[in-house]
Design an enzyme around this catalytic site. Sequence first.
Site, PDB file in Angstrom:
ATOM      1  N   TYR A 204       7.159 -66.033  51.563  1.00 20.60           N
ATOM      2  CA  TYR A 204       7.247 -66.895  50.384  1.00 20.60           C
ATOM      3  C   TYR A 204       7.427 -66.016  49.146  1.00 20.60           C
ATOM      4  CZ  TYR A 204       4.881 -70.614  53.122  1.00 20.60           C
ATOM      5  OH  TYR A 204       4.523 -71.550  54.054  1.00 20.60           O
TER       6      TYR A 204
ATOM      7  N   ALA B 137       5.709 -36.044   7.638  1.00 18.08           N
ATOM      8  CA  ALA B 137       5.131 -37.386   7.565  1.00 18.08           C
ATOM      9  C   ALA B 137       6.059 -38.345   6.839  1.00 18.08           C
ATOM     10  CB  ALA B 137       3.791 -37.319   6.848  1.00 18.08           C
TER      11      ALA B 137
ATOM     12  N   GLN C 268      18.903 -74.615  48.821  1.00 16.21           N
ATOM     13  CA  GLN C 268      18.343 -75.785  49.506  1.00 16.21           C
ATOM     14  C   GLN C 268      18.428 -76.940  48.506  1.00 16.21           C
ATOM     15  OE1 GLN C 268      14.092 -75.925  50.048  1.00 16.21           O
ATOM     16  NE2 GLN C 268      14.242 -77.198  51.880  1.00 16.21           N
TER      17      GLN C 268
ATOM     18  N   THR D 142       9.298 -76.651  54.536  1.00 19.49           N
ATOM     19  CA  THR D 142       9.507 -75.223  54.799  1.00 19.49           C
ATOM     20  C   THR D 142      10.446 -74.987  55.990  1.00 19.49           C
ATOM     21  OG1 THR D 142       7.420 -75.277  56.005  1.00 19.49           O
ATOM     22  CG2 THR D 142       7.350 -74.380  53.773  1.00 19.49           C
TER      23      THR D 142
ATOM     24  N   TYR E  62       9.843 -43.091  11.730  1.00 22.49           N
ATOM     25  CA  TYR E  62      10.732 -43.785  12.659  1.00 22.49           C
ATOM     26  C   TYR E  62      11.863 -42.830  13.014  1.00 22.49           C
ATOM     27  CZ  TYR E  62      14.405 -46.615  14.584  1.00 22.49           C
ATOM     28  OH  TYR E  62      15.384 -47.085  15.416  1.00 22.49           O
TER      29      TYR E  62
ATOM     30  N   ARG F 240       9.902 -46.477  22.425  1.00 24.99           N
ATOM     31  CA  ARG F 240      10.781 -47.563  22.876  1.00 24.99           C
ATOM     32  C   ARG F 240      11.850 -47.019  23.829  1.00 24.99           C
ATOM     33  NH1 ARG F 240      12.866 -49.978  17.667  1.00 24.99           N
ATOM     34  NH2 ARG F 240      14.080 -51.188  19.161  1.00 24.99           N
TER      35      ARG F 240
ATOM     36  N   ARG G  40       3.576 -76.826  38.563  1.00 27.86           N
ATOM     37  CA  ARG G  40       2.305 -76.538  37.878  1.00 27.86           C
ATOM     38  C   ARG G  40       2.404 -75.394  36.876  1.00 27.86           C
ATOM     39  NH1 ARG G  40      -2.636 -75.646  41.269  1.00 27.86           N
ATOM     40  NH2 ARG G  40      -1.446 -75.564  43.218  1.00 27.86           N
TER      41      ARG G  40
ATOM     42  N   SER H 289       8.376 -34.204   4.072  1.00 28.83           N
ATOM     43  CA  SER H 289       7.741 -35.514   4.133  1.00 28.83           C
ATOM     44  C   SER H 289       8.568 -36.557   3.408  1.00 28.83           C
ATOM     45  CB  SER H 289       6.364 -35.454   3.470  1.00 28.83           C
ATOM     46  OG  SER H 289       5.545 -34.611   4.209  1.00 28.83           O
TER      47      SER H 289
ATOM     48  N   ASN I 170      10.171 -29.581  13.107  1.00 29.38           N
ATOM     49  CA  ASN I 170       9.021 -30.358  12.635  1.00 29.38           C
ATOM     50  C   ASN I 170       9.509 -31.453  11.700  1.00 29.38           C
ATOM     51  OD1 ASN I 170       6.001 -30.602  12.415  1.00 29.38           O
ATOM     52  ND2 ASN I 170       6.594 -30.495  10.256  1.00 29.38           N
TER      53      ASN I 170
HETATM   54  C1  UD1 Z   1       2.586 -74.058  53.541  1.00 29.25           C
HETATM   55  C2  UD1 Z   1       2.309 -74.144  55.053  1.00 29.25           C
HETATM   56  C3  UD1 Z   1       0.810 -74.083  55.285  1.00 29.25           C
HETATM   57  C4  UD1 Z   1       0.236 -72.820  54.703  1.00 29.25           C
HETATM   58  C5  UD1 Z   1       0.594 -72.711  53.217  1.00 29.25           C
HETATM   59  C6  UD1 Z   1       0.211 -71.352  52.696  1.00 29.25           C
HETATM   60  C7  UD1 Z   1       4.081 -75.517  56.030  1.00 29.25           C
HETATM   61  C8  UD1 Z   1       4.451 -76.844  56.531  1.00 29.25           C
HETATM   62  N1  UD1 Z   1       2.847 -75.378  55.565  1.00 29.25           N
HETATM   63  O1  UD1 Z   1       2.044 -75.213  52.970  1.00 29.25           O
HETATM   64  O2  UD1 Z   1       0.525 -74.124  56.683  1.00 29.25           O
HETATM   65  O3  UD1 Z   1      -1.175 -72.784  54.862  1.00 29.25           O
HETATM   66  O4  UD1 Z   1       2.023 -72.867  53.028  1.00 29.25           O
HETATM   67  O5  UD1 Z   1       0.378 -71.303  51.312  1.00 29.25           O
HETATM   68  O6  UD1 Z   1       4.869 -74.587  56.086  1.00 29.25           O
HETATM   69  N2  UD1 Z   1       9.523 -74.171  49.977  1.00 29.25           N
HETATM   70  C9  UD1 Z   1      10.886 -74.244  49.904  1.00 29.25           C
HETATM   71  N3  UD1 Z   1      11.491 -75.431  50.262  1.00 29.25           N
HETATM   72  C10 UD1 Z   1      10.802 -76.494  50.702  1.00 29.25           C
HETATM   73  C11 UD1 Z   1       9.391 -76.405  50.768  1.00 29.25           C
HETATM   74  C12 UD1 Z   1       8.786 -75.228  50.412  1.00 29.25           C
HETATM   75  O7  UD1 Z   1      11.552 -73.294  49.512  1.00 29.25           O
HETATM   76  O8  UD1 Z   1      11.428 -77.517  51.006  1.00 29.25           O
HETATM   77  C13 UD1 Z   1       8.867 -72.909  49.608  1.00 29.25           C
HETATM   78  C14 UD1 Z   1       8.025 -73.045  48.360  1.00 29.25           C
HETATM   79  O9  UD1 Z   1       8.768 -72.695  47.211  1.00 29.25           O
HETATM   80  C15 UD1 Z   1       6.909 -72.063  48.624  1.00 29.25           C
HETATM   81  C16 UD1 Z   1       6.771 -72.060  50.125  1.00 29.25           C
HETATM   82  O10 UD1 Z   1       7.972 -72.563  50.637  1.00 29.25           O
HETATM   83  O11 UD1 Z   1       7.241 -70.760  48.233  1.00 29.25           O
HETATM   84  C17 UD1 Z   1       5.596 -72.902  50.609  1.00 29.25           C
HETATM   85  O12 UD1 Z   1       5.768 -74.230  50.182  1.00 29.25           O
HETATM   86  P1  UD1 Z   1       4.535 -75.137  49.799  1.00 29.25           P
HETATM   87  O13 UD1 Z   1       5.025 -76.461  49.402  1.00 29.25           O
HETATM   88  O14 UD1 Z   1       3.647 -74.426  48.855  1.00 29.25           O
HETATM   89  O15 UD1 Z   1       3.815 -75.264  51.212  1.00 29.25           O
HETATM   90  P2  UD1 Z   1       2.336 -75.739  51.468  1.00 29.25           P
HETATM   91  O16 UD1 Z   1       2.315 -77.192  51.533  1.00 29.25           O
HETATM   92  O17 UD1 Z   1       1.426 -75.059  50.548  1.00 29.25           O
END
Ligand code: UD1
Length: 450
Positions: A103, A365, A75, A81, A351, A318, A19, A390, A362
């Site tokens: 997360y 300008a 992964q 998760t 500059y 900067r 998204r 200046s 000093n």
């Molecule tokens: C998850 C929880 C849900 C909770 C919600 C909060 C589970 C099954 N569900 O749901 O209970 O309310 O988060 O936001 O855990 N990610 C990985 N690999 C994966 C899947 C996810 O690294 O295979 C990471 C995502 O990048 C993200 C986090 O885990 O940072 C959560 O994943 P997401 O898909 O957003 O989980 P939800 O379905 O929202």
Amino acid sequence: MTLPAPTAAIVLAAGIGSRMKSALPKVMHAIAGRPMIGHVLTTLADVGIAPVVVVVGPDMDNLSKTVAPHRTVVQTDRLGTGHAVLQAKDALAAHQGDILVLYGDVPFISPETLRRMRAARDAAVMPAVVVLGFSPKEPGAYGRLVVEKNGLERIVEAKDATRGELAIGLCNSGLMLVDAKQLWDLLSQVTNENAQREYYLTDIVGLARKKGLTCAVVEGGEEELMGVNSRAELAQAEAVFQERMRRRAMDNGATLTAPETVFFSADTEIGRDVEIGPFVVFGPGVKVADNVTIKGFCHFEGAHLAPGAVVGPYARLRPGAEVGEDAHVGNFVEIKNAKLEKGAKVNHLSYVGDARVGAKANVGAGTITANYNGFSKSKTDIGAGASIGSNSVLVAPVKIGDGAMTGAGAVVTKDVPADALAVNTSRQDVREGFAAKYRTLKQAEKDKKK
Ligand code: UD1
Ligand code: MG
């Protein structure tokens, strides 16, 4: 600030964040100049949680570099998760204490909340799993926490929930603190028999209860647990963080005339009795000492301001700009990789790059340090008490000695000894009456045309 038992962390960050509509992994998008995941890692460091393993997706080498020296594991298939956490098993096999799962896209988790989770793990019942819950205004797609008399019984994902379960207001934030001795065994029992065909981390709660272990919930605030899934949410997170930074600066003794117009970076350091006018932007790496005055419309990046410095309005500092004690930088002045020593002044339209401006010197300008010849950069060294006329152009490399002067409009290509004056010798020619004659002539031409 340190948590007592050895706690390791697994930060999930394998999601691409579709998204966001971005080529950059979601957790690398910055909030207050720091990648989202950097906020999580900073908090973990603050409370002394180590080692940290970050679970990344395939083709995220840039993310691995960003989180280094923390270890990353890949992964390859995004199977949920629970599956994501399992990828860190080898990396943490030897870890004895607890494992905290977080997360990477929930950036604002506070040290205080982590300490409360720790305290819950250490409670008399010794729960094997402590889940961080919250009660969002709109529970929507969050997992629901089913709590009964012995504590947390299970977590049910919204897509798998009954109507009754969906009515539960207490939701899963996703953060968990788990006894490392149980985690890998519980995860090995997780299956993907659910609505999403995913291996849910959340299932370890029900599995722990089956093993006769206890689980507990600690509650956090909704703002702290906000996740970032889109650019709009990124902007919201930025707003939340800026609000906190402004508040912190004021609590620490800075005056912000119009706080809502001042933007900080996560690492900005502001001293006491600092005054900050409207519309000031602090990029990364800025340190402001006590008693500094910053007038409106300034932009800073990688700059250090010493006590008593006065900067702006409309100044741009900067990286490598060092404004010394009581030094002044005025309007439309750009300073880069240059040190202004105590009491030095560069007040208008200049500059100054790759330079030293000695104490009390000093700079007039419109002065420019011509530091770049198209190929390389060179240094300008202005001695203490020097006076630069200046509109001087100081063609680097060049040295202006202590107490030396340059005339207005000087183009300085050779070093100027201490206490000497450098001027360009073309002499001014004064023609008496010329201007009056010129005007008469031009007026006559104009009258003739009528
Ligand atoms: C998850 C929880 C849900 C909770 C919600 C909060 C589970 C099954 N569900 O749901 O209970 O309310 O988060 O936001 O855990 N990610 C990985 N690999 C994966 C899947 C996810 O690294 O295979 C990471 C995502 O990048 C993200 C986090 O885990 O940072 C959560 O994943 P997401 O898909 O957003 O989980 P939800 O379905 O929202
Ligand atoms: Mg989510």
